[in-house]
Design a protein around this motif. Structure first.
Motif, mmCIF file in Angstrom:
data_model
loop_
_atom_site.group_PDB
_atom_site.id
_atom_site.type_symbol
_atom_site.label_atom_id
_atom_site.label_comp_id
_atom_site.label_asym_id
_atom_site.label_seq_id
_atom_site.Cartn_x
_atom_site.Cartn_y
_atom_site.Cartn_z
ATOM 1 N N VAL A 217 0.851 -1.187 0.000
ATOM 2 C CA VAL A 217 0.000 0.000 0.000
ATOM 3 C C VAL A 217 0.885 1.234 0.000
ATOM 4 C CG1 VAL A 217 -0.204 -0.084 2.528
ATOM 5 C CG2 VAL A 217 -1.897 1.183 1.212
ATOM 6 N N ILE A 218 0.432 2.262 -0.686
ATOM 7 C CA ILE A 218 1.150 3.540 -0.749
ATOM 8 C C ILE A 218 0.319 4.587 -0.017
ATOM 9 C CG2 ILE A 218 1.952 5.401 -2.261
ATOM 10 C CD1 ILE A 218 2.343 3.215 -4.446
ATOM 11 N N VAL A 219 0.966 5.324 0.875
ATOM 12 C CA VAL A 219 0.333 6.425 1.587
ATOM 13 C C VAL A 219 0.890 7.730 1.032
ATOM 14 C CG1 VAL A 219 0.334 7.632 3.810
ATOM 15 C CG2 VAL A 219 -0.175 5.189 3.721
ATOM 16 N N LEU A 220 0.001 8.604 0.596
ATOM 17 C CA LEU A 220 0.400 9.940 0.128
ATOM 18 C C LEU A 220 0.263 10.883 1.324
ATOM 19 C CD1 LEU A 220 -1.453 9.928 -3.320
ATOM 20 C CD2 LEU A 220 0.949 9.377 -2.853
ATOM 21 N N ALA A 221 1.392 11.294 1.874
ATOM 22 C CA ALA A 221 1.412 11.942 3.185
ATOM 23 C C ALA A 221 0.743 13.310 3.213
ATOM 24 C CB ALA A 221 2.850 12.057 3.691
ATOM 25 N N GLN A 222 0.672 13.990 2.088
ATOM 26 C CA GLN A 222 0.081 15.324 2.069
ATOM 27 C C GLN A 222 -1.180 15.319 1.208
ATOM 28 O OE1 GLN A 222 4.494 16.128 1.477
ATOM 29 N NE2 GLN A 222 3.452 17.997 0.852
ATOM 30 N N PRO A 223 -2.200 16.075 1.615
ATOM 31 C CA PRO A 223 -3.446 16.081 0.837
ATOM 32 C C PRO A 223 -3.243 16.575 -0.591
ATOM 33 C CG PRO A 223 -3.488 17.774 2.553
ATOM 34 C CD PRO A 223 -2.309 16.906 2.833
ATOM 35 N N SER A 224 -2.264 17.445 -0.791
ATOM 36 C CA SER A 224 -2.016 17.960 -2.142
ATOM 37 C C SER A 224 -1.588 16.875 -3.111
ATOM 38 C CB SER A 224 -0.934 19.046 -2.092
ATOM 39 O OG SER A 224 0.300 18.499 -1.639
ATOM 40 N N ARG B 224 -2.441 -0.100 -8.237
ATOM 41 C CA ARG B 224 -1.811 -0.026 -6.908
ATOM 42 C C ARG B 224 -2.841 0.409 -5.872
ATOM 43 N NH1 ARG B 224 3.797 0.431 -7.313
ATOM 44 N NH2 ARG B 224 3.732 -0.301 -5.156
ATOM 45 N N ILE B 225 -2.632 0.003 -4.622
ATOM 46 C CA ILE B 225 -3.453 0.513 -3.522
ATOM 47 C C ILE B 225 -2.790 1.798 -3.049
ATOM 48 C CG2 ILE B 225 -4.382 0.095 -1.230
ATOM 49 C CD1 ILE B 225 -4.206 -2.895 -1.802
ATOM 50 N N VAL B 226 -3.423 2.922 -3.340
ATOM 51 C CA VAL B 226 -2.865 4.224 -2.999
ATOM 52 C C VAL B 226 -3.886 4.954 -2.131
ATOM 53 C CG1 VAL B 226 -1.878 6.369 -3.859
ATOM 54 C CG2 VAL B 226 -1.679 4.276 -5.221
ATOM 55 N N LEU B 227 -3.481 5.332 -0.932
ATOM 56 C CA LEU B 227 -4.365 6.006 0.006
ATOM 57 C C LEU B 227 -3.953 7.465 0.165
ATOM 58 C CD1 LEU B 227 -4.589 3.275 2.803
ATOM 59 C CD2 LEU B 227 -6.113 3.609 0.844
ATOM 60 N N SER B 228 -4.950 8.335 0.210
ATOM 61 C CA SER B 228 -4.699 9.751 0.467
ATOM 62 C C SER B 228 -5.719 10.233 1.488
ATOM 63 C CB SER B 228 -4.784 10.564 -0.824
ATOM 64 O OG SER B 228 -6.070 10.443 -1.409
#
Length: 197
Positions: free
Chosen positions: A160-167, A178-182
């Motif tokens: 899983v990928i976490v996008l740390a910033q909302p932007s 891919r499993i990408v979480l924002s």
């Protein structure tokens, strides 16, 4: 009618979160306070907690208040706001396996990794700096910003990928399969469903 308040550190987030509220919680009102200096000062290592509290106080009366900036999320949470990236972090550890943590400003790294460890002390984190992308965000070249982030993440080995910033959220659309979480969608869902019972 319920109201959700947001504290942002970039004006661009107002339209993003307003659209999400309209989509996910029709009938809710939204209020926004924007203060870019909070992120700038936090990045410079200056204390911001009292100012975070003051800006959150401007949203008093809202049914739920969300801080969307991951860098100052811990300060906002201590002040009683919903931390914008906590629902995302919770979802990431629920997936399990290796979690890639992508970040475009250095100041986001420590709060995001601390948050993930708070959700799961044994989380297997892979750090993916995308610092070269930030200049494109600052200059308003958002398409290029997302492309640079996605290119950096395309070869990362993680469940899983976490996008740390909302932007960073739109970069997920450039990573099919891919499993990408924002944080934006996750926190609006969490905030409005919690209030609705």
């Amino acid at each position: 009618m319920n109201t959700i308040g947001f504290l942002h550190t970039a004006e661009v987030h107002v339209a993003t979160f307003r659209a999400l509220v309209a989509e996910l919680a029709p009938g809710w009102r939204d209020r926004h306070v924007v203060d870019p200096s909070l992120l700038a000062d936090a990045r410079a290592g200056l204390p911001v907690e009292q100012r975070v509290r003051a800006r959150l106080a401007e949203l008093a009366g809202a049914d739920v208040i969300v801080c969307t900036c991951s860098t100052i999320g811990a300060e906002a949470e201590r002040a009683g706001a919903l931390r914008g990236d906590r629902p995302m972090a919770r979802a990431a550890v629920a997936v399990g396996g290796r979690i890639a943590v992508a970040y475009a400003v250095e100041s986001t790294l420590e709060p995001t990794t601390a948050l993930l460890r708070d959700e799961d002390p044994d989380a297997d984190l892979v750090l993916v700096p995308c610092l070269e992308a930030w200049k494109y965000f600052e200059s308003g070249e958002l398409g290029r910003y997302y492309e640079v982030i996605a290119a950096r993440l395309s070869e990362v080995d993680a469940e899983v990928i976490v996008l740390a910033q909302p932007s960073m959220a739109p970069a997920a659309g450039l990573l099919p399969g891919r499993i990408v979480l924002s944080s934006p969608r996750a926190v609006v869902l969490a905030a409005t469903s919690a209030e609705q019972g």
